[in-house]
Design a protein around this motif. Structure first.
Motif, mmCIF file in Angstrom:
data_model
loop_
_atom_site.group_PDB
_atom_site.id
_atom_site.type_symbol
_atom_site.label_atom_id
_atom_site.label_comp_id
_atom_site.label_asym_id
_atom_site.label_seq_id
_atom_site.Cartn_x
_atom_site.Cartn_y
_atom_site.Cartn_z
ATOM 1 N N UNK A 169 0.897 -1.222 0.029
ATOM 2 C CA UNK A 169 0.040 0.081 0.067
ATOM 3 C C UNK A 169 0.773 1.299 -0.127
ATOM 4 N N UNK A 170 2.130 1.243 0.482
ATOM 5 C CA UNK A 170 3.051 2.443 0.359
ATOM 6 C C UNK A 170 4.121 2.479 -0.396
ATOM 7 N N UNK A 171 4.680 1.253 -0.835
ATOM 8 C CA UNK A 171 6.078 1.200 -1.489
ATOM 9 C C UNK A 171 5.826 0.455 -2.810
ATOM 10 N N UNK A 172 6.627 0.680 -3.931
ATOM 11 C CA UNK A 172 6.636 -0.018 -5.129
ATOM 12 C C UNK A 172 7.514 -0.920 -5.069
ATOM 13 N N UNK A 173 7.410 -1.958 -6.102
ATOM 14 C CA UNK A 173 8.180 -3.176 -6.283
ATOM 15 C C UNK A 173 9.825 -2.934 -5.764
ATOM 16 N N UNK A 174 10.199 -1.942 -6.416
ATOM 17 C CA UNK A 174 11.591 -1.862 -6.244
ATOM 18 C C UNK A 174 12.114 -1.646 -4.707
ATOM 19 N N UNK A 193 0.191 8.951 -18.553
ATOM 20 C CA UNK A 193 1.486 8.395 -18.992
ATOM 21 C C UNK A 193 2.489 8.835 -18.211
ATOM 22 N N UNK A 194 2.856 7.942 -17.183
ATOM 23 C CA UNK A 194 3.675 8.424 -16.206
ATOM 24 C C UNK A 194 5.127 8.154 -16.722
ATOM 25 N N UNK A 195 5.970 8.802 -16.101
ATOM 26 C CA UNK A 195 7.405 8.727 -16.374
ATOM 27 C C UNK A 195 8.138 8.390 -14.969
ATOM 28 N N UNK A 196 9.148 7.749 -15.130
ATOM 29 C CA UNK A 196 9.843 7.182 -13.811
ATOM 30 C C UNK A 196 11.344 7.567 -13.911
ATOM 31 N N UNK A 197 11.954 8.237 -12.840
ATOM 32 C CA UNK A 197 13.221 8.437 -12.791
ATOM 33 C C UNK A 197 13.740 7.807 -11.331
ATOM 34 N N UNK A 198 14.591 6.804 -11.705
ATOM 35 C CA UNK A 198 15.158 5.968 -10.667
ATOM 36 C C UNK A 198 16.689 6.036 -10.276
ATOM 37 N N UNK A 199 16.963 6.307 -9.367
ATOM 38 C CA UNK A 199 18.471 6.530 -9.029
ATOM 39 C C UNK A 199 18.726 5.450 -7.560
ATOM 40 N N UNK A 200 19.930 4.755 -7.859
ATOM 41 C CA UNK A 200 20.328 3.946 -6.779
ATOM 42 C C UNK A 200 21.763 4.233 -6.535
ATOM 43 N N UNK A 210 23.291 1.884 -0.069
ATOM 44 C CA UNK A 210 22.088 1.188 0.259
ATOM 45 C C UNK A 210 21.059 2.150 -0.026
ATOM 46 N N UNK A 211 20.905 3.060 -1.086
ATOM 47 C CA UNK A 211 20.240 4.335 -1.123
ATOM 48 C C UNK A 211 19.316 3.906 -2.396
ATOM 49 N N UNK A 212 18.229 4.357 -2.554
ATOM 50 C CA UNK A 212 17.419 4.341 -3.585
ATOM 51 C C UNK A 212 16.311 5.336 -3.665
ATOM 52 N N UNK A 213 15.861 5.897 -5.008
ATOM 53 C CA UNK A 213 15.056 6.987 -5.058
ATOM 54 C C UNK A 213 14.395 6.875 -6.440
#
Length: 418
Positions: free
Chosen positions: A181-186, A346-353, A358-361
């Motif tokens: 309910x709060x976080x995406x799969x990644x 049409x969503x766009x995703x920007x993923x930074x790791x 041990x960080x993710x955004x």
């Protein structure tokens, strides 16, 4: 007795309403009724009661003289059993009655117990009240292993604290990943990894079909035929709004009390706020239960302002997911839409790791507008990100800068907006 304002429920929504009412109306009779016998506390403190990191006396969220200073008639250890909206009267479980002019229902929600065969025949605990937390703490002293049904915030908080206390912990979740309910799969996978590294067993995509006792052990039978056992069972499978006492009141309930943008119910002098209220969602016209402290606090404030006819009251923007989660020295948060898909956009995703830190955004954009953020161990300002989402801020000229330096650019945008 008679009161101008009556609030049923003494948690965040009710207290927020009191503050709002008293800023506009300092003299009218104001009464608060709560089932709790102890001073108001935040449910976020309950896992730390279980772990022993804090004591109940240190979890109060208001000063000891709060109700006296605001001239509030404080009735604790009592609950409403019936509301007669025809004569504006509430009946209490102690036999007393209260006549009101304006009523706010902020009774919150109770732990949801899933319909599992045999559940009524075994001992289990939920985590919704201080009494629940104290009960679990006592059970832990006699246990070596624990089973948890539900991998949401409450379930995972419980898993961490039970494991830190030396118990072997197994979590069972119906969904394919934890905290859905709060976080995406990644981000969910990264959080799960931290728990597994601490020796916690997490079974996702598993349905509990039966519960039974075998000697001193509680056994969960899974739909795939597997069985797991433990000394104690904790259920953290969601919440159920407390609306049973509203039967025949004329107040419209549909998975909670249905309210408009001012927290008004279908009855002219009755409002509702907090986990009992079914309010508009921020991203769609559908009605939902907010289920978070920020939602409850905002709803209580709007209800109190509207009840006291504060000219500065504004419509509720809708329930917007905002959660923070500390676990094993890590910090995660999510705001807004963090799903991989969303209707009609049409969503766009920007993923930074950064594996070393041990960080993710993950930033979610609908065109130039930020609609969601999920992050782990990132130096960001959740408050500013929430405002950018709520204001549907056009970031088209600053989107690239925001992606590169979200903290600094976010602050700059907010300064310009103000």
């Amino acid at each position: 007795m008679h009161t101008n304002y009556l609030i049923i429920g003494g948690s965040h929504a009710g207290l927020s309403a009191i503050d709002a009412i008293r800023r506009c109306d300092s003299e009218a009779a104001l009464t608060l009724v709560t089932t709790e016998k102890r001073p108001p506390y935040s449910p976020t403190a309950l896992p730390y009661i279980i772990s022993g990191k804090t004591e109940p006396a240190k979890t109060d969220i208001i000063p000891s003289n709060y109700f006296k200073d605001l001239d509030v008639n404080y009735i604790n250890g009592a609950s409403a059993t019936q509301i007669d909206t025809q004569i504006n009267q509430v009946r209490l479980n102690n036999g007393g009655t209260i006549d009101y002019e304006k009523l706010l229902v902020a009774t919150g929600a109770s732990a949801l117990v899933p319909n599992i065969a045999g559940i009524e025949d075994v001992e289990f605990s939920c985590i919704r009240t201080m009494a629940d937390a104290e009960k679990i703490k006592k059970e832990m002293a006699q246990a070596k292993s624990a089973l948890i049904i539900g991998a949401g915030f409450i379930g995972m908080h419980a898993a961490e604290n039970l494991a830190n206390s030396g118990l072997s912990v197994t979590v069972v979740e119906t969904f394919d990943y934890i905290m859905p309910a709060s976080f995406d799969i990644e981000s969910s996978d990264l959080i799960r990894k931290a728990f597994v590294e601490k020796g916690i067993t997490i079974l996702t995509g598993k349905q509990v079909s039966k519960v039974y006792k075998s000697g001193d052990q509680t056994v969960l039978s899974l739909a795939d035929g597997d069985e797991i056992s433990g000394d104690m069972l904790v259920i953290a499978a969601g919440i159920k709004p407390n609306t049973d006492f509203l039967a025949d009141s004329g107040i419209n309930c549909d998975h909670g009390i249905v309210v408009d943008e001012r927290m008004r119910t279908c009855v002219p002098n009755v409002w509702a706020a907090g986990d009992v209220a079914c309010a508009s969602d921020f991203f769609s016209p559908m009605k939902t239960i907010g289920g978070t402290i920020p939602c409850a606090t905002a709803q209580g404030k709007i209800a109190g302002m509207d009840m006291s006819q504060d000219s500065y009251v504004k419509d509720y923007p809708g329930n917007l997911n905002m959660n923070t989660f500390g676990f094993f020295g890590n910090f995660a948060f999510s705001i807004g839409n963090v799903a991989d898909t969303f209707p009609d956009s049409k969503l766009e995703f920007e993923i930074q790791t950064d594996p070393e830190k041990k960080s993710f955004c993950k930033f979610v954009f609908d065109g130039p507008v930020l609609t969601g953020v999920s992050a782990i161990n990132r130096r960001l300002d959740p408050g500013i990100l929430k405002e950018l989402i709520l204001r549907k801020t056009d970031l088209s000229t600053k989107k690239e800068d925001f992606i590169k330096t979200p903290l600094e650019t976010g602050r700059q945008v907010m300064r310009e907006l103000f």
